[in-house]
Design a protein around this motif. Structure first.
Motif, mmCIF file in Angstrom:
data_model
loop_
_atom_site.group_PDB
_atom_site.id
_atom_site.type_symbol
_atom_site.label_atom_id
_atom_site.label_comp_id
_atom_site.label_asym_id
_atom_site.label_seq_id
_atom_site.Cartn_x
_atom_site.Cartn_y
_atom_site.Cartn_z
ATOM 1 N N LYS A 189 160.556 102.921 132.113
ATOM 2 C CA LYS A 189 160.242 101.917 133.131
ATOM 3 C C LYS A 189 159.156 102.457 134.048
ATOM 4 C CE LYS A 189 164.875 99.867 133.229
ATOM 5 N NZ LYS A 189 166.065 99.542 134.061
ATOM 6 N N LEU A 190 158.211 101.585 134.390
ATOM 7 C CA LEU A 190 157.110 101.980 135.256
ATOM 8 C C LEU A 190 157.056 101.040 136.454
ATOM 9 C CD1 LEU A 190 154.867 104.100 135.418
ATOM 10 C CD2 LEU A 190 153.375 102.528 134.183
ATOM 11 N N TYR A 191 157.007 101.631 137.655
ATOM 12 C CA TYR A 191 157.033 100.890 138.915
ATOM 13 C C TYR A 191 155.733 101.119 139.686
ATOM 14 C CZ TYR A 191 162.131 100.831 138.148
ATOM 15 O OH TYR A 191 163.397 100.674 137.627
ATOM 16 N N LEU A 192 155.370 100.123 140.492
ATOM 17 C CA LEU A 192 154.242 100.241 141.409
ATOM 18 C C LEU A 192 154.710 99.896 142.815
ATOM 19 C CD1 LEU A 192 151.144 100.548 141.958
ATOM 20 C CD2 LEU A 192 150.990 98.065 141.591
ATOM 21 N N THR A 200 157.515 97.360 142.538
ATOM 22 C CA THR A 200 157.500 96.316 141.525
ATOM 23 C C THR A 200 157.692 96.961 140.164
ATOM 24 O OG1 THR A 200 156.025 94.819 142.763
ATOM 25 C CG2 THR A 200 156.085 94.573 140.378
ATOM 26 N N LEU A 201 158.719 96.557 139.436
ATOM 27 C CA LEU A 201 158.868 96.972 138.044
ATOM 28 C C LEU A 201 157.970 96.075 137.211
ATOM 29 C CD1 LEU A 201 160.198 98.408 135.621
ATOM 30 C CD2 LEU A 201 162.022 96.683 135.743
ATOM 31 N N PHE A 202 156.991 96.663 136.526
ATOM 32 C CA PHE A 202 156.039 95.822 135.810
ATOM 33 C C PHE A 202 155.899 96.157 134.334
ATOM 34 C CE2 PHE A 202 153.594 99.430 137.277
ATOM 35 C CZ PHE A 202 152.700 99.695 136.247
ATOM 36 N N LEU A 203 156.428 97.293 133.900
ATOM 37 C CA LEU A 203 156.317 97.646 132.490
ATOM 38 C C LEU A 203 157.582 98.375 132.062
ATOM 39 C CD1 LEU A 203 153.190 99.125 130.725
ATOM 40 C CD2 LEU A 203 155.465 99.929 130.155
ATOM 41 N N GLN A 204 158.161 97.961 130.945
ATOM 42 C CA GLN A 204 159.325 98.659 130.413
ATOM 43 C C GLN A 204 159.327 98.582 128.896
ATOM 44 O OE1 GLN A 204 162.974 96.825 131.842
ATOM 45 N NE2 GLN A 204 161.975 94.852 132.104
ATOM 46 N N GLU A 205 159.676 99.703 128.265
ATOM 47 C CA GLU A 205 159.761 99.786 126.816
ATOM 48 C C GLU A 205 161.039 100.513 126.433
ATOM 49 O OE1 GLU A 205 157.953 98.368 124.615
ATOM 50 O OE2 GLU A 205 156.373 97.649 125.947
ATOM 51 N N GLU A 206 161.740 99.972 125.462
ATOM 52 C CA GLU A 206 163.006 100.569 125.043
ATOM 53 C C GLU A 206 162.787 101.870 124.280
ATOM 54 O OE1 GLU A 206 166.899 99.407 122.286
ATOM 55 O OE2 GLU A 206 165.525 97.850 122.976
ATOM 56 N N LYS A 254 155.900 90.541 144.758
ATOM 57 C CA LYS A 254 155.458 91.474 143.730
ATOM 58 C C LYS A 254 154.009 91.896 143.989
ATOM 59 C CE LYS A 254 159.320 90.880 141.448
ATOM 60 N NZ LYS A 254 160.329 91.954 141.326
ATOM 61 N N LEU A 255 153.630 93.020 143.401
ATOM 62 C CA LEU A 255 152.270 93.530 143.584
ATOM 63 C C LEU A 255 151.337 93.135 142.446
ATOM 64 C CD1 LEU A 255 153.111 97.110 144.907
ATOM 65 C CD2 LEU A 255 152.064 95.241 146.208
#
Length: 268
Positions: A189-192, A200-206, A254-255
């Motif tokens: 998970k990647l947050y900004l 803001t959580l904007f990218l997630q990969e399992e 959100k950003l």
């Protein structure tokens, strides 16, 4: 006899009217259900970080397979724009390209190949973007592993990219840039966040298959005074996937928001 007929007709009329009264509520209830269903489909709370807007399309100057369907390259028009680099600066300008036909020996598919005349980062299908030089941020680190942060300033505000995830294994690998750390990560998970705004959580990969997320670009593509991002997010080593995030597309609180993505498969 006449009296009997009249009584019978009156009884029939009463039954008929009663049936109509009973049918009416059923129609009203059905109508209310449809309205509620439509409302749910547009509820902003149901939108996730992975949903995109419909105003943007993106392509890379690469080879695209037909794969038995209409080729993605067919969406290119004279209105497409080009985010490109020239003399260490970045610009948005009119796309300048040619398209050639090809054939993939690997997949057995016919292909279409985009050849750009610029040092293209991304071809963007949205003519409303302003052209000219783009304000950018120099990227000090292109991979943000779990438990790591990347801080940068844009304008007068500070921003932080922060990653979470489970590291399954770590090793040193040789790349074109020398020896680098590679980690096998799941549930990434990647947050900004910004100085005056929550995360803001904007990218997630399992999971990833011999790949990882790579930061490719930070700059104000949409000219709103806030940073936009381009990430490489290949899920497999036989895929090239790029995602465009724009601040102007962000929902309330959100950003940034994913504006578009492109994924090219080159497996055999």
């Amino acid at each position: 006899m006449k009296k009997t007929i009249l009584i019978f007709l009156s009884f029939a009329v009463i039954i008929s009217c009663k049936d109509k009264v009973q049918e009416t509520p059923k129609k009203v209830v059905q109508h209310q259900t449809e309205v509620q269903s439509d409302k749910k489909s547009t509820d902003p709370e149901r939108n996730s970080a992975e949903e995109t807007t419909e105003d943007f399309k993106i392509l890379l100057p690469k080879e695209y397979r037909d794969q038995g369907k209409e080729n993605e390259v067919n969406e290119l028009t004279n209105n497409w724009l080009d985010l490109y680099q020239k003399n260490r600066k970045y610009y948005v300008g009119k796309a300048d390209y040619t398209v050639a036909r090809g054939y993939s020996e690997c997949s057995g598919d016919s292909t279409r190949i985009i050849n750009s005349k610029n040092n293209t980062i991304l071809l963007i299908g949205n003519s409303r973007l302003a052209t000219g030089e783009v304000k950018t941020v120099k990227i000090e680190k292109n991979k943000i592993w779990p438990k790591e942060k990347l801080k940068f300033h844009f304008g007068n505000e500070g921003y932080t990219l922060r990653a979470e995830g489970k590291v399954l294994s770590s090793e040193k690998v040789q790349t074109d840039n020398g020896e680098e750390l590679y980690q096998n990560v799941k549930d990434y998970k990647l947050y900004l966040s910004a100085d005056n705004s929550p995360e803001t959580l904007f990218l997630q990969e399992e999971s990833f298959n011999d790949t990882f997320v790579e930061l490719l670009f930070i700059g104000d593509i949409d000219r709103d005074g806030k940073p936009d991002f381009i990430f490489g997010a290949n899920r497999d080593y036989e895929e090239e996937r790029v995602i465009l995030y724009l601040s102007s597309q962000a929902k309330k609180g959100k950003l940034i928001q994913k504006a578009a993505e492109v994924a090219i498969q080159f497996d055999c």
